[in-house]
Write an enzyme that holds these catalytic residues in place. Sequence first.
Site, PDB file in Angstrom:
ATOM      1  N   SER A 229      66.258  34.226  10.856  1.00  0.00           N
ATOM      2  CA  SER A 229      65.988  33.019  11.637  1.00  0.00           C
ATOM      3  C   SER A 229      66.016  31.797  10.732  1.00  0.00           C
ATOM      4  O   SER A 229      65.724  31.884   9.538  1.00  0.00           O
ATOM      5  CB  SER A 229      64.611  33.112  12.300  1.00  0.00           C
ATOM      6  OG  SER A 229      63.583  32.994  11.316  1.00  0.00           O
ATOM      7  N   ASP A 230      66.400  30.658  11.292  1.00  0.00           N
ATOM      8  CA  ASP A 230      66.070  29.423  10.591  1.00  0.00           C
ATOM      9  C   ASP A 230      64.550  29.372  10.530  1.00  0.00           C
ATOM     10  O   ASP A 230      63.849  29.975  11.353  1.00  0.00           O
ATOM     11  CB  ASP A 230      66.645  28.215  11.327  1.00  0.00           C
ATOM     12  CG  ASP A 230      66.801  27.007  10.406  1.00  0.00           C
ATOM     13  OD1 ASP A 230      66.165  26.979   9.332  1.00  0.00           O
ATOM     14  OD2 ASP A 230      67.556  26.080  10.754  1.00  0.00           O
TER      15      ASP A 230
END
Length: 753
Positions: A229-230
């Site tokens: 994930s960012d």
Amino acid sequence: MSNLKTLIEQMTLEEKAGLCSGDNFWRTKVVERLGIPAINLSDGPHGLRAQGEEQDHLGVNDSKPATCFPTAAGLASSWSVERLEQLGAALGDEAQTEGLHVVLGPGANIKRSPLCGRNFEYFSEDPMLSSHLAAAHIRGTQSRGVGSSLKHFAANNQEHRRMSVDARIDERTLREIYLASFEHAVKEARPWTVMCAYNRLNGEYCSEHSRLLTDILRDEWGFEGFVVSDWGAVNERVPGLEAGMELEMPASGGERDAQIVAAVKEGRLEEAVLDRAVERLLRITFRAHDARKDSAEFDAEAHHQLARHIARDSMVLLQNDGTLPLSNEHRVAVIGEFAERPRYQGGGSSHVNATRVETLLEALRSRDASLDYTKGFEIDRDAPDQQLEQDAATAASHADVAVLCLGLPERHESEGYDRTHLNLPANQLALIEAVARVQPNTVVVLANGSPIAMPWVGQVSAILEGYLGGQAVGAALADLLYGEVSPSGKLAETFPQRLEDTPAHLNFPGEGDVVRYGEGIFVGYRHYDTLGTEPLFPFGHGLSYSRFDYANLTLSASDFDGQGSLTISCDITNSGEREASEIVQLYLSDQTQTVPVATQALRGFDRVALAPGETARVELRLTRRDFCWYDAQRGDWRLPTGTFEVRIGASSRDIRLSQTLDVQGDDVALPVIDRNTLLGDLQRREDATRVLRQHLADIADELPMLNDLMAREGGDDLMNAMGHYLPLRALVSFSGFTEARLENLLKDLKALA
């Protein structure tokens, strides 16, 4: 593989869930009892940001010294696969030295609007250029045994409400522009990880978008690494894991690990899904540790010089009336605080603590240039200062040439927010007026991460776009200003005359949490070229201190059926007196009118260095995909039949050579056959037309609008047009055609599919 499965069988449910989130900001968890190590990640599209104990994501706390290379906005203007590989390899070497296993980058998002605050970190408005440069960056880093994390997947094209906004994009546009910017890099360079974006895409958060992360990324493109994930992009953890998002970063304090455990125990999540995610994570973890070089080190000075060479290959000479290059015989007034306080990188999470920074003033003084320096304006404020302007005008009037060091302060463009206009600060605009009034030989040197408006373009003699040139920016600028090397960069994005001309102007940044990509495929130069809108500086534009002649365009065949590849060749001659590099651009113009398309699209490029008088034969290749458009209805790429034009240019608006080509495309597909199918759509297929004639022959006299279909001579244009758009169900309304006959017609048409 079997060893990993055996290892996973020995893990507890809690241990497996724990591996799916970080231990802190930059490190994954260990499982000591099973010998499972952690991996260390770091920001790093243009330089590492390895931090000690005081860790954060947005660059608030200092990181360890690292080489700061030019940002992607500049790198893309080099159009150099070789330079991007060299940069990636240098990042890999530095990562090995710091004990890092994965570098977060490069960013391959499309520059949809010049207002996006993070455009400095992205390559281009063109997906072909973006994806090929991203692939080179990844190859370089991973050649050193360090993984890349290609980001931000996908459609992260604005900072405004970036963690909640829903990008609404039609399927054809998504495939041809926004996914294409990643596709080649994934397929060809095989990044170890891909980072999913914050935003939603057509209603689903990218962090839990199974079609994006599994159907397309893995099943279609063959991605074999893990998705991270960012930082802070996770919406719902369990749906994210099911969708194909394996690693949540940063640490969640155990909260979301517990959610995964509970979902498995309650039967809401199959443990096999968790096992699959853990296997993907472990595969990369052990690969990274197998490639670890414990005694790694790098040569900081060599990397500084590499940053210098990359920067000067990336800078773009936008305008020059002959004032450049300068010589030591010129008395130069250097004006602007950027000359002593350079803006050489972007703001936010990619902020690098440079090993050293070389300013323009330092570089000019080291070469004994004859100069006077005045501050001109204050970087930290926008309001004009009449005294500073007067001092600058006085210095300029006593010089042979004035060099204005201008640009966007970091507060004007950064991760986290978008720009609201394209203008330079007011004090810089006032400074241009004051200096240009007294000095006809005025050179503007720019430091900015994205395009600016230039209402003053006619008042100055030369403009050198330096972008954000990294820690050796001063030396690189001096090399170009004084002709040590010829400028060779070319724009990887269009510079508009004004904001209102930009493709996304009416749809950026959206309403509330929805942004509609209403411009469709017409992004960047596709928009300007198709509408005939004159840009300030076009895509692919860049001047040189030499000149180049293009000749002898040849195609390996005069027609193409989609099989194999087509070779495009031409001669490039350096007809000037300086050694220089030229960037040759191949555009393809689809003239078949099968579907709405841009006037032309970039399909190849090459960078060639030539001595004075030297000629090189440049060869570029086209494949089936280069000619195709994406048919969303059928979920496939379609090759149209008809004429294409191959164009070779020095920019999108400077086409030097062209040649037409006949393409034999795919069989025309039938539309979905039902009562509302139009007669005109069926006429594209001979077999469908035959069926229609058989069924409708006896009612042709009742419906004059069938003249065209029945192949009669002449006919009324109005009637023929009406017949073209007549749905099959209307035959019952306007003739003696019955519902029973309509059902038989539909049955026979469907049999053709």
